[in-house]
Design a protein around this motif. Structure first.
Motif, PDB file in Angstrom:
ATOM      1  N   UNK A 240       0.804  -1.229   0.000  1.00  0.00           N
ATOM      2  CA  UNK A 240       0.000   0.000   0.000  1.00  0.00           C
ATOM      3  C   UNK A 240       0.832   1.272   0.000  1.00  0.00           C
ATOM      4  N   UNK A 241       2.137   1.118  -0.161  1.00  0.00           N
ATOM      5  CA  UNK A 241       3.029   2.270  -0.124  1.00  0.00           C
ATOM      6  C   UNK A 241       3.719   2.443   1.213  1.00  0.00           C
ATOM      7  N   UNK A 242       3.174   1.796   2.242  1.00  0.00           N
ATOM      8  CA  UNK A 242       3.764   1.868   3.579  1.00  0.00           C
ATOM      9  C   UNK A 242       4.102   0.502   4.149  1.00  0.00           C
ATOM     10  N   UNK A 243       3.220  -0.442   3.951  1.00  0.00           N
ATOM     11  CA  UNK A 243       3.456  -1.785   4.468  1.00  0.00           C
ATOM     12  C   UNK A 243       2.966  -2.822   3.470  1.00  0.00           C
ATOM     13  N   UNK A 244       3.503  -4.020   3.626  1.00  0.00           N
ATOM     14  CA  UNK A 244       3.092  -5.150   2.801  1.00  0.00           C
ATOM     15  C   UNK A 244       1.948  -5.905   3.474  1.00  0.00           C
ATOM     16  N   UNK A 245       1.115  -6.522   2.655  1.00  0.00           N
ATOM     17  CA  UNK A 245       0.069  -7.416   3.141  1.00  0.00           C
ATOM     18  C   UNK A 245       0.343  -8.805   2.573  1.00  0.00           C
ATOM     19  N   UNK A 246       0.084  -9.820   3.382  1.00  0.00           N
ATOM     20  CA  UNK A 246       0.331 -11.195   2.964  1.00  0.00           C
ATOM     21  C   UNK A 246      -0.771 -12.094   3.512  1.00  0.00           C
ATOM     22  N   UNK A 247      -1.211 -13.074   2.719  1.00  0.00           N
ATOM     23  CA  UNK A 247      -2.111 -14.091   3.257  1.00  0.00           C
ATOM     24  C   UNK A 247      -1.415 -15.442   3.240  1.00  0.00           C
ATOM     25  N   UNK A 248      -2.043 -16.412   3.931  1.00  0.00           N
ATOM     26  CA  UNK A 248      -1.275 -17.625   4.240  1.00  0.00           C
ATOM     27  C   UNK A 248      -2.066 -18.927   4.122  1.00  0.00           C
ATOM     28  N   UNK A 249      -3.199 -18.914   3.438  1.00  0.00           N
ATOM     29  CA  UNK A 249      -4.099 -20.045   3.231  1.00  0.00           C
ATOM     30  C   UNK A 249      -5.305 -19.999   4.156  1.00  0.00           C
ATOM     31  N   UNK A 250      -5.317 -19.106   5.149  1.00  0.00           N
ATOM     32  CA  UNK A 250      -6.435 -19.002   6.072  1.00  0.00           C
ATOM     33  C   UNK A 250      -7.271 -17.774   5.710  1.00  0.00           C
ATOM     34  N   UNK A 251      -7.973 -17.219   6.691  1.00  0.00           N
ATOM     35  CA  UNK A 251      -8.681 -15.951   6.497  1.00  0.00           C
ATOM     36  C   UNK A 251      -7.897 -14.793   7.109  1.00  0.00           C
TER      37      UNK A 251
END
Length: 363
Positions: A240-251
């Motif tokens: 988002x320009x400041x931090x990364x987002x990651x998912x991992x197979x869950x919600x």
């Protein structure tokens, strides 16, 4: 995401299995608490919590904690109303500490917070169709400076239980022709996953391998690796320009530091019915996160502050499953052209990439 292995643990499952502290079986000498463990509420609802202790007990005070943080106190057994309007979604643990003569007795329960309302339903319109390389098992997709950057998954030397496929790669692709103009292959025993561009670097996740790669964006030279011990597996990623987002197979949607790639927070993704599991490829679009839901033709739009699903788009007819030419697989891949306000959608080994427009579904 993948092939036939599916592993996830949802927050709701923790609650259902009793892995959170729950209301104990009542006895004459025990302190108990209501509401009953696992009770669901929607954000904005007031949660009335109440300690119950044996008749004749002279309590000095009852202190209530939400996830170990004090939220109020009472001098008696009357209920305390906890406001939920600003809370994140998912399971929350409530504890009552009953103090008597300088000693305390605790009782705990849990609730599950759902989104306040059902997601809005959107439809789509295809604006333009572009060619897409059918050799790419798309796991990550980013648009920048006139090009697509794409992460392709696959194993030539798979771990036990996984099938042999094409080799994982990182690619730079000409949008208009679909031609790969730059490419680097990953180790044959590694499955490439989501990518993000941070400044002059490309960050790439891997599936089971718990390692991430950092590349020079211009040359695709690998600059470094990092241990990715966040979450269950490595799936989708966006920035988002400041931090990364990651998912991992869950919600769960993890927040990662953009420089260290360490976890700095998370939200759990829920709609008004419950958790939305297996969120996959991610894209940050004007303050919201768009996510594929694995093994479905749906894209959901998530509020990254709360985890609430705001919108849902059904793309079943974009490239219908019964019309797909092998080896085409599931829908996966979202990229956003911020300058041109264009959204691109594709799938694993699809022959086309689509520029689409999303619009609210009129009744």
């Amino acid at each position: 995401m993948k092939y036939k292995i599916s592993l996830w643990i949802t927050a709701a499952a923790f609650v259902a299995c009793g892995l959170y502290s729950c209301k104990p079986n009542s006895t004459e000498n025990e302190v108990t608490i209501s509401p009953e463990a696992g009770t669901t509420y929607k954000v904005g609802d007031a949660v009335n919590v109440q300690a119950h202790y044996p008749a004749g007990t002279k309590a000095d005070s009852v202190v209530y904690l939400l996830d170990s943080v004090r939220v109020g106190s009472k001098k008696d057994t009357t209920a305390l109303a906890i406001k939920t309007a600003t809370m994140r979604l998912g399971p929350r643990i409530i504890t009552a500490k009953v103090y008597t003569a300088g000693k305390s007795q605790d009782a705990s329960t849990n609730i599950v917070l759902l989104a306040a309302k059902a997601p809005l339903t959107y439809t789509y319109k295809v604006i333009k169709t572009f060619p897409h390389d059918t050799s790419c098992f798309t796991e990550g997709l980013v648009y920048q400076d006139g090009y697509l950057y794409e992460s392709g998954g696959g194993y030539l030397k798979p771990p036990q239980g996984q099938e042999v496929t094409n080799q994982s790669s990182l690619r730079k692709v000409d949008l208009n022709t679909g031609k790969v103009v730059q490419k680097v292959l990953l180790d044959s025993a590694v499955f490439g996953e989501g990518i993000s561009i941070v400044g002059d670097k490309i960050i790439q996740l891997t599936y089971f391998e718990k390692v991430g790669y950092v590349y020079d964006k211009a040359t695709f030279k690998r600059l470094s690796t990092f241990q990715n011990n966040v979450g269950v597996q490595g799936w989708g990623m966006c920035f988002d320009g400041n931090k990364l987002y990651m998912d991992d197979s869950t919600n769960r949607l993890w927040f990662l530091d953009k420089n260290t790639y360490k976890a700095i927070g998370y939200v759990d993704v829920y709609d008004d019915k419950g958790p939305v599991n297996e969120i996959n490829e991610l894209e940050y679009v004007d303050g919201k996160i768009y996510a594929n839901v694995w093994k479905t033709d749906n894209i959901i739009v998530i509020d990254p502050k709360t985890g609430a699903v705001l919108e849902k788009i059904d793309l079943t007819n974009l490239y219908p499953e019964d019309k797909r030419v092998p080896p085409a697989d599931v829908l996966n891949g979202i990229a956003y052209d911020a300058a041109g306000k264009r959204i691109f959608i594709t799938g694993k080994k699809w022959p086309n990439l689509y520029q689409v427009e999303f619009n609210p579904l009129t009744p």
